[in-house]
Scaffold this motif. Sequence first.
Motif, PDB file in Angstrom:
ATOM      1  N   THR A  49     -52.800  96.533 106.337  1.00  0.00           N
ATOM      2  CA  THR A  49     -53.649  97.253 107.292  1.00  0.00           C
ATOM      3  C   THR A  49     -53.025  97.335 108.686  1.00  0.00           C
ATOM      4  OG1 THR A  49     -54.868  95.190 107.731  1.00  0.00           O
ATOM      5  CG2 THR A  49     -55.788  96.687 106.091  1.00  0.00           C
ATOM      6  N   GLN A  50     -52.151  96.394 109.032  1.00  0.00           N
ATOM      7  CA  GLN A  50     -51.599  96.360 110.386  1.00  0.00           C
ATOM      8  C   GLN A  50     -50.159  96.866 110.481  1.00  0.00           C
ATOM      9  OE1 GLN A  50     -52.215  92.601 112.365  1.00  0.00           O
ATOM     10  NE2 GLN A  50     -54.382  92.501 111.819  1.00  0.00           N
ATOM     11  N   THR A  51     -49.558  97.246 109.331  1.00  0.00           N
ATOM     12  CA  THR A  51     -48.199  97.789 109.359  1.00  0.00           C
ATOM     13  C   THR A  51     -48.141  99.038 108.465  1.00  0.00           C
ATOM     14  OG1 THR A  51     -47.290  96.648 107.408  1.00  0.00           O
ATOM     15  CG2 THR A  51     -47.352  95.401 109.480  1.00  0.00           C
ATOM     16  N   ASP A  52     -46.981  99.699 108.463  1.00  0.00           N
ATOM     17  CA  ASP A  52     -46.769 100.866 107.598  1.00  0.00           C
ATOM     18  C   ASP A  52     -46.037 100.490 106.319  1.00  0.00           C
ATOM     19  OD1 ASP A  52     -47.993 102.660 109.316  1.00  0.00           O
ATOM     20  OD2 ASP A  52     -46.146 103.025 110.454  1.00  0.00           O
ATOM     21  N   ILE A  53     -46.134  99.204 105.911  1.00  0.00           N
ATOM     22  CA  ILE A  53     -45.371  98.722 104.761  1.00  0.00           C
ATOM     23  C   ILE A  53     -45.794  99.421 103.471  1.00  0.00           C
ATOM     24  CG2 ILE A  53     -46.814  96.792 103.951  1.00  0.00           C
ATOM     25  CD1 ILE A  53     -43.054  96.568 104.660  1.00  0.00           C
ATOM     26  N   GLY A  54     -47.041  99.931 103.428  1.00  0.00           N
ATOM     27  CA  GLY A  54     -47.514 100.623 102.229  1.00  0.00           C
ATOM     28  C   GLY A  54     -47.564 102.131 102.398  1.00  0.00           C
ATOM     29  N   ARG A  55     -46.909 102.617 103.439  1.00  0.00           N
ATOM     30  CA  ARG A  55     -46.952 104.052 103.750  1.00  0.00           C
ATOM     31  C   ARG A  55     -46.182 104.879 102.717  1.00  0.00           C
ATOM     32  NH1 ARG A  55     -44.289 106.509 109.290  1.00  0.00           N
ATOM     33  NH2 ARG A  55     -44.750 108.688 108.930  1.00  0.00           N
ATOM     34  N   ASN A  56     -46.658 106.080 102.450  1.00  0.00           N
ATOM     35  CA  ASN A  56     -46.070 107.019 101.489  1.00  0.00           C
ATOM     36  C   ASN A  56     -46.258 106.523 100.048  1.00  0.00           C
ATOM     37  OD1 ASN A  56     -45.105 108.566 103.672  1.00  0.00           O
ATOM     38  ND2 ASN A  56     -43.217 107.340 103.753  1.00  0.00           N
ATOM     39  N   SER A  57     -46.181 107.438  99.120  1.00  0.00           N
ATOM     40  CA  SER A  57     -46.371 107.089  97.703  1.00  0.00           C
ATOM     41  C   SER A  57     -45.032 106.720  97.088  1.00  0.00           C
ATOM     42  CB  SER A  57     -46.999 108.259  96.945  1.00  0.00           C
ATOM     43  OG  SER A  57     -47.156 107.943  95.587  1.00  0.00           O
ATOM     44  N   ILE A  58     -44.708 105.451  97.164  1.00  0.00           N
ATOM     45  CA  ILE A  58     -43.466 104.960  96.572  1.00  0.00           C
ATOM     46  C   ILE A  58     -43.830 103.837  95.614  1.00  0.00           C
ATOM     47  CG2 ILE A  58     -41.177 104.027  97.003  1.00  0.00           C
ATOM     48  CD1 ILE A  58     -41.586 104.878  99.957  1.00  0.00           C
ATOM     49  N   SER A  59     -43.647 104.082  94.338  1.00  0.00           N
ATOM     50  CA  SER A  59     -43.960 103.069  93.338  1.00  0.00           C
ATOM     51  C   SER A  59     -43.104 103.329  92.118  1.00  0.00           C
ATOM     52  CB  SER A  59     -45.442 103.123  92.960  1.00  0.00           C
ATOM     53  OG  SER A  59     -45.730 104.348  92.315  1.00  0.00           O
ATOM     54  N   ILE A  60     -43.136 102.403  91.181  1.00  0.00           N
ATOM     55  CA  ILE A  60     -42.382 102.609  89.939  1.00  0.00           C
ATOM     56  C   ILE A  60     -42.926 103.835  89.219  1.00  0.00           C
ATOM     57  CG2 ILE A  60     -41.941 101.622  87.654  1.00  0.00           C
ATOM     58  CD1 ILE A  60     -41.817  98.872  89.037  1.00  0.00           C
ATOM     59  N   ALA A  61     -44.260 103.975  89.219  1.00  0.00           N
ATOM     60  CA  ALA A  61     -44.879 105.125  88.543  1.00  0.00           C
ATOM     61  C   ALA A  61     -44.475 106.443  89.198  1.00  0.00           C
ATOM     62  CB  ALA A  61     -46.393 104.972  88.550  1.00  0.00           C
TER      63      ALA A  61
END
Length: 420
Positions: free
Chosen positions: A156-168
């Motif tokens: 919630t406090q960083t952009d570490i999960g930004r954009n759709s990047i995953s194995i799937a």
Amino acid sequence: MIIVPIVIGLNHTSAPLEIREQMSLSVDVIRKLLSNLPVLDGDVINEAVILSTCNRTELYCIANPKMLDKLFLWFAKTGSINPDVFRKHSYHYIDFDAVYHIFRVSSGLDSMVLGEPEILGQMKKAVLIAKEAKGVGFFFHRLFQDAFSVAKTVRTQTDIGRNSISIASSCLKLSSIVMNNGIQNAKVLFIGAGEMIELCIKHFSSVNFGGLVISNRTLAKSKNLADKFSIDFIPFEQIYDDISDFDIIISCTASNDFIIDNSYAEKLSYSTNKLMIDLAVPRDIDPVIGNLNNVKLYSIDDLASIIKQGLDARRASIPKADNIILAKVKIFMKWAHQRDLTLTITNLINKIENIKLLEIERANSMISKNFNKEYVISVMAHRLTKKFLHGLINAMKNSEEKDFSHIHGYLSKVIDSQDK
């Protein structure tokens, strides 16, 4: 005896796929291991959690650091790997470093896909399994609650999960590249019905394909996912007969044996070009299938280069995320040390109380035999002083040289405080 958090494991950065699959542990095996934690030459594992995913297998435990070699050997034997090979490709962390590692894993900072959220769910599931097996006590309950909390804070406090990047999502991107963007006519077969296959179906459902089909050993699971995403399903036994109909095959099951083995080679060799993505650990597709001229076979490790392309924005968030994690680790370690101190003080008080009661009983016995009361008090005081100091003096005499300055410093503080 000193007991601290210890991490032993291997992951996608320390070990190649062929090594990781030898340490891939099923849920049933993990339950059995945690329900029967071993006593290693008299030393016990106080609490334990085992996390096994396609990219890592790790043991989290509370134990004496002197057990490290025995823990390595025991954990290696839980898999099908030579202990020396396991040592070569594994790592370990102790105390502060162990907590820091666990917090980074839960936050997605140690994942192949930086910041991916799936690892948090996998860790929660691992902790739940450990709780059911009585492997989680008070210490690990607090540690993993903090690990889950810090993961939420980082996201919630960083952009570490930004954009759709995953194995799937990487599977979808790879399909588009290999099929030269002609995916609108491609038929896709998903083998398995676990979380990873469901994520893949979710991503692929957002694009117009020639058809999406799922198959799993348990027909009811195939039907449930097929109904959820409005796609087709086929019985597991029908895969061999129908495999030629598909352009893309994505497999991720928990099988210990190949789902698509060498017996498929001849049938596939007369088929159209195929893209096959094997996300399973251990692998579902025999690597020899990749030798066919019309088959392009990718393992989960082969996706790494595609994954790296979309990570620049996320990498910029690593320093901020790390600072959040370090702050949380320090708070946790302060709690842990205070808890250890409280337990030590309690044990010390109980020990002194027992000594006191024994000496009072001895003094009363002397008084009943008409010993002089002043003499009895003097003897009791002498014996109490001697017994109180005996353990402390012996600890000082037997302490290692590196610890002596610390012990001397603490004792000096105690003596000074008593003089004031």
